[in-house]
Scaffold this active site. Structure first.
Site, PDB file in Angstrom:
ATOM      1  N   ASP A  31       0.833  -1.202   0.000  1.00  0.00           N
ATOM      2  CA  ASP A  31       0.000   0.000   0.000  1.00  0.00           C
ATOM      3  C   ASP A  31       0.865   1.248   0.000  1.00  0.00           C
ATOM      4  O   ASP A  31       2.092   1.178   0.054  1.00  0.00           O
ATOM      5  CB  ASP A  31      -0.993  -0.014   1.174  1.00  0.00           C
ATOM      6  CG  ASP A  31      -0.302  -0.062   2.532  1.00  0.00           C
ATOM      7  OD1 ASP A  31       0.689   0.670   2.706  1.00  0.00           O
ATOM      8  OD2 ASP A  31      -0.766  -0.800   3.415  1.00  0.00           O
TER       9      ASP A  31
ATOM     10  N   LYS B 234      -4.339   2.981  -1.134  1.00  0.00           N
ATOM     11  CA  LYS B 234      -5.566   3.767  -1.050  1.00  0.00           C
ATOM     12  C   LYS B 234      -5.217   5.176  -0.590  1.00  0.00           C
ATOM     13  O   LYS B 234      -4.371   5.375   0.271  1.00  0.00           O
ATOM     14  CB  LYS B 234      -6.550   3.155  -0.047  1.00  0.00           C
ATOM     15  CG  LYS B 234      -6.921   1.705  -0.314  1.00  0.00           C
ATOM     16  CD  LYS B 234      -7.905   1.231   0.746  1.00  0.00           C
ATOM     17  CE  LYS B 234      -8.224  -0.245   0.581  1.00  0.00           C
ATOM     18  NZ  LYS B 234      -7.101  -1.100   0.970  1.00  0.00           N
TER      19      LYS B 234
ATOM     20  N   MET C 134      -4.608   9.105  10.676  1.00  0.00           N
ATOM     21  CA  MET C 134      -5.223   9.716   9.491  1.00  0.00           C
ATOM     22  C   MET C 134      -6.155  10.861   9.890  1.00  0.00           C
ATOM     23  O   MET C 134      -7.270  10.984   9.373  1.00  0.00           O
ATOM     24  CB  MET C 134      -5.977   8.654   8.681  1.00  0.00           C
ATOM     25  CG  MET C 134      -5.088   7.500   8.229  1.00  0.00           C
ATOM     26  SD  MET C 134      -5.952   5.959   7.889  1.00  0.00           S
ATOM     27  CE  MET C 134      -6.408   5.397   9.542  1.00  0.00           C
TER      28      MET C 134
END
Length: 459
Positions: free
Chosen positions: A248, A270, A383
């Site tokens: 990722d 992503k 995040m």
């Protein structure tokens, strides 16, 4: 090649050490590990050295060196700080054609002792030919990190089946392919993980069936927050043997460079509002590749079980009885806070810590905010950059003091790491006026105040 590397069987054989100090003791330890019968000549010997002599069945001669003491020795090591003695030992041994090692004097040696990685019965030796012992030791350190301690157990396990494999596969090429498959596949991993009985059953089945190829397996590996030095030994080993890698966007380029060179790489990263590959499709891809017999590495930033959706991925594998391993990684909260000089807990500031996902759902962050405003706790939002303004506003609204310290760690643990500090009241405006690059980690609590005193040092 200046020297020919050889391995000597010294079990019960007489070896002489000249010298009684620290270096002589260090050399005697090596001889003891090899099972030698150790004799020592020195006016005075350290207690440990005397004990090594006694336990090996040798003799301690508390006197000056004499060539008569060489006797039937098969190896002599001179480790004194007297140059004339070292030279005499060398001359005596060369005259008798007895292998001699004189510490730190390559010109006087007929043999040299290398830097050793001991995974008995697997032994790895590195030498600079006496030109740079420190460099040889550095190479050994690198080898130590590459070959786990359990490799010795794997070597002993394989040796028990050599005759059975030789009987089953008469062709040498078939035997080679069989052992390469076993030692680089699931059975070896079971041994290294301590499941030797399961490995034995699986290997017996493969020998009986004459099965040269291995079945597929998935390695779910946490790559940590970015610094490749934070990888575990097990993570690095599996990264080197996987045939296909799914990674990722949080996996840093230096870490990706440590993956096996000829492995197929598939990017499944992503970003916010941009999913290169939906999670369900990733799950199915892992399953399909494993069913094709591939060794598949799922490389994830941080820890795969902390906001990494690792549980969803292995659910499908378990349902289809696909072997898998989960290797924890240093999660971003731990790595980024440590590199920023912000302890997550501290007796004076925080007695607990919470890990919280900062992802927005329908443009909102929905939490039980009352739980977050209690004193003496640290909050870590993963995040949390996009929702930062709402997080700070809600915390103040529910009673958290507006001057509570806040840190936003940008690209944590990487050479480009930046730590932005402020308060619940000031941080939203500070972020608006600053160009900030993901990934980021938001830390809220009194411990952030320690950054000023603990986060000053360079890495």
């Amino acid at each position: 090649m200046d020297y020919l590397p050889l391995f000597f069987d010294l079990k019960t054989k007489p070896c002489l050490v000249v010298g009684g100090g620290t270096i002589a003791t260090r050399k005697a330890r090596l001889l003891a590990k090899a099972g030698a019968c150790i004799s020592v000549v020195a006016p005075d010997a350290q207690d440990e050295l005397a004990q090594l002599v006694k336990s090996s069945g040798g003799q301690l001669h508390t006197q000056d060196y004499s060539s008569a003491l060489i006797g039937q020795s098969v190896l002599v090591i001179s480790a004194t700080d007297i140059e004339s003695v070292n030279r005499q030992v060398s001359e005596d041994c060369h005259a008798r054609q007895i292998p001699v090692n004189v510490v730190d004097s390559p010109a006087l040696c007929s043999v040299i002792t290398p830097a050793i990685v001991d995974r008995s019965p697997l032994i790895i030796a590195a030498s600079s030919g006496g030109e740079s012992p420190v460099l040889a030791r550095r190479v050994r350190t690198q080898l130590e990190s590459t070959f786990p301690a359990s490799y010795g157990r794997l070597a002993k396990f394989a040796s028990r089946f050599r005759d059975a494999v030789k009987s089953r596969f008469s062709d040498g090429e078939q035997r080679r392919r069989f052992w390469e498959s076993v030692l680089g596949g699931t059975i070896a991993e079971q041994v290294l993980a301590g499941s030797e009985s399961e490995a034995e059953i699986a290997l017996q089945k493969r020998i009986t069936a004459g099965d040269v190829a291995d079945r597929g397996e998935v390695y779910l590996v946490g790559a940590g927050p970015g610094d490749p030095d934070l990888l575990t030994f097990k993570a690095l080993r599996l990264m080197q043997q996987a045939e296909v890698v799914l990674y990722d966007r949080l996996v840093s380029e230096p870490i990706l460079e440590m993956v096996r060179r000829d492995a197929d790489r598939i990017y499944v990263g992503k970003r916010r509002s941009e999913h290169t590959m939906p999670q369900e499709q990733i799950n199915q891809l892992l399953l399909r590749l494993a069913q094709e017999g591939k060794r598949v590495l799922r490389l994830k930033g941080g820890d795969p079980f902390i906001f990494g959706r690792g549980g969803e991925e292995i659910d499908l594998l378990a349902a289809h009885q696909i072997p898998f391993q989960v290797v924890p990684g240093i999660t971003a909260a731990s790595g980024c806070s440590a590199y920023a000089g912000i302890p997550l807990t501290h007796r004076d500031y925080s007695s607990s810590v919470r890990f919280i996902t900062g992802h927005l759902k329908n443009g909102e962050v929905n939490f039980d905010w009352q739980e977050f405003v209690a004193d003496h706790q640290t909050l870590v939002f993963y995040m949390g950059l996009v929702g930062l303004e709402q997080i700070c506003t809600k915390m103040i609204e529910f009673g958290k003091p507006a001057d509570t310290p806040v840190a936003l760690v940008e690209r944590g643990t990487l050479p480009t790491q930046v730590v932005h500090t402020g308060t619940l009241a000031s941080m939203p405006m500070k972020v608006k006026n600053t160009e900030i690059h993901a990934p980021t980690l938001l830390i809220i609590g009194g411990v952030v105040a320690l950054h000023k005193s603990l986060g000053w040092f360079k890495r």
